[in-house]
Design an enzyme around this catalytic site. Structure first.
Site, mmCIF file in Angstrom:
data_model
loop_
_atom_site.group_PDB
_atom_site.id
_atom_site.type_symbol
_atom_site.label_atom_id
_atom_site.label_comp_id
_atom_site.label_asym_id
_atom_site.label_seq_id
_atom_site.Cartn_x
_atom_site.Cartn_y
_atom_site.Cartn_z
ATOM 1 N N ASP A 69 -8.763 80.955 -35.843
ATOM 2 C CA ASP A 69 -8.833 79.588 -35.333
ATOM 3 C C ASP A 69 -7.641 79.389 -34.417
ATOM 4 O OD1 ASP A 69 -10.204 77.077 -35.293
ATOM 5 O OD2 ASP A 69 -8.482 76.221 -36.319
ATOM 6 N N PHE A 148 -9.868 80.343 -19.713
ATOM 7 C CA PHE A 148 -10.745 79.241 -20.112
ATOM 8 C C PHE A 148 -9.886 78.144 -20.725
ATOM 9 C CE2 PHE A 148 -10.798 79.461 -24.781
ATOM 10 C CZ PHE A 148 -10.130 80.659 -24.975
ATOM 11 N N ASP A 151 -6.020 76.897 -20.181
ATOM 12 C CA ASP A 151 -5.248 77.874 -19.397
ATOM 13 C C ASP A 151 -4.722 77.316 -18.058
ATOM 14 O OD1 ASP A 151 -5.360 79.824 -21.309
ATOM 15 O OD2 ASP A 151 -6.983 80.957 -20.387
HETATM 16 P P1 IMP Z 1 -11.375 78.354 -31.021
HETATM 17 O O1 IMP Z 1 -10.364 78.758 -32.035
HETATM 18 O O2 IMP Z 1 -11.925 79.551 -30.289
HETATM 19 O O3 IMP Z 1 -12.421 77.442 -31.585
HETATM 20 O O4 IMP Z 1 -10.592 77.514 -29.901
HETATM 21 C C1 IMP Z 1 -10.416 76.121 -29.991
HETATM 22 C C2 IMP Z 1 -10.028 75.516 -28.651
HETATM 23 O O5 IMP Z 1 -8.647 75.787 -28.386
HETATM 24 C C3 IMP Z 1 -10.777 76.072 -27.448
HETATM 25 O O6 IMP Z 1 -12.005 75.406 -27.241
HETATM 26 C C4 IMP Z 1 -9.781 75.755 -26.319
HETATM 27 O O7 IMP Z 1 -9.866 74.414 -25.936
HETATM 28 C C5 IMP Z 1 -8.430 75.964 -27.002
HETATM 29 N N1 IMP Z 1 -7.965 77.360 -26.792
HETATM 30 C C6 IMP Z 1 -7.889 78.334 -27.733
HETATM 31 N N2 IMP Z 1 -7.423 79.479 -27.196
HETATM 32 C C7 IMP Z 1 -7.231 79.218 -25.889
HETATM 33 C C8 IMP Z 1 -6.775 80.019 -24.794
HETATM 34 O O8 IMP Z 1 -6.481 81.228 -24.908
HETATM 35 N N3 IMP Z 1 -6.687 79.405 -23.596
HETATM 36 C C9 IMP Z 1 -7.015 78.095 -23.412
HETATM 37 N N4 IMP Z 1 -7.459 77.314 -24.388
HETATM 38 C C10 IMP Z 1 -7.560 77.862 -25.625
#
Ligand code: IMP
Length: 195
Positions: A69, A148, A151
């Protein structure tokens, strides 16, 4: 030995397979288990959410599970968007999330922030987590087209003034919260007695 990575993202699977090359692990993903229920993530911390996902999938699949997460913590916003990073704005698109973040920080000089990723491993007799962080700051306007999420508005301390969206994937993985959390996977497997 089977290891189920709680993701449908083939890029994450490729990365983890490369990390565990030469070990006896066969990495499966949720794509190999289409019957599994969608795991919940309603905890207050990244640790709680990663563990919740891994426990729920382990309860159904009965093989060792890895879940992660991640999100963005902004100091001036008391750690928001944090575990709510994906759904920060009502629209919940990357563009709307970034616009809301910049609006909330309008006129604020304290721009400190960090990306955080927590990895959870749940096996029959053991569970544990590992955390990776990437410190940096929120810029005034989005820059860059790679990556994404947040970033384009996040400038890591280690990129010499570029945003994460202006870095190559190799550069991002070397310093990112996710890269740093997954780099601890062999340690977690050893602690679980699996390596
Ligand atoms: P998840 O853990 O993949 O559900 O990520 C949750 C949210 O955190 C994503 O939808 C992004 O908005 C943000 N996020 C997580 N990792 C990144 C990253 O490497 N770059 C930019 N946003 C991130």
């Amino acid at each position: 030995m089977r290891l189920l990575l709680a993701t449908t993202n083939p890029h994450k699977a490729t990365e983890v397979r490369a990390m565990l090359a030469g070990t006896p692990f066969v990495i499966e993903t949720l794509a190999d288990h289409p019957h599994l229920p969608e795991p919940g993530e309603d905890g207050d911390t990244f640790e709680a959410n990663a563990l919740q996902k891994a426990r729920e999938i382990h309860a159904h699949a009965r093989v060792p599970v890895i879940a992660d997460d991640s999100g963005l913590e902004v100091t001036a916003l008391d750690g928001a968007p944090g575990v709510h990073s994906r759904r920060f704005s009502p629209e919940a698109t990357h563009e709307a999330n970034n616009a809301l973040l910049l609006a909330r920080l309008d006129g604020r000089t304290d721009r400190e922030a960090r990306f955080v990723c927590v990895l959870a491993l749940v096996t029959e007799g053991w569970e544990g987590t590992a955390r990776g962080a990437c410190p940096g700051r929120i810029v005034d306007a989005p820059r860059g087209a790679a990556g994404f999420g947040y970033d384009p508005v996040f400038e890591p301390d280690e990129l010499g003034g570029r945003t994460m969206a202006e870095a190559t994937m190799v550069e991002k993985n070397a310093i990112s919260h996710r890269g740093r959390a997954f780099a601890q996977l062999p340690t977690l497997l050893r602690r679980a007695g699996m390596l």
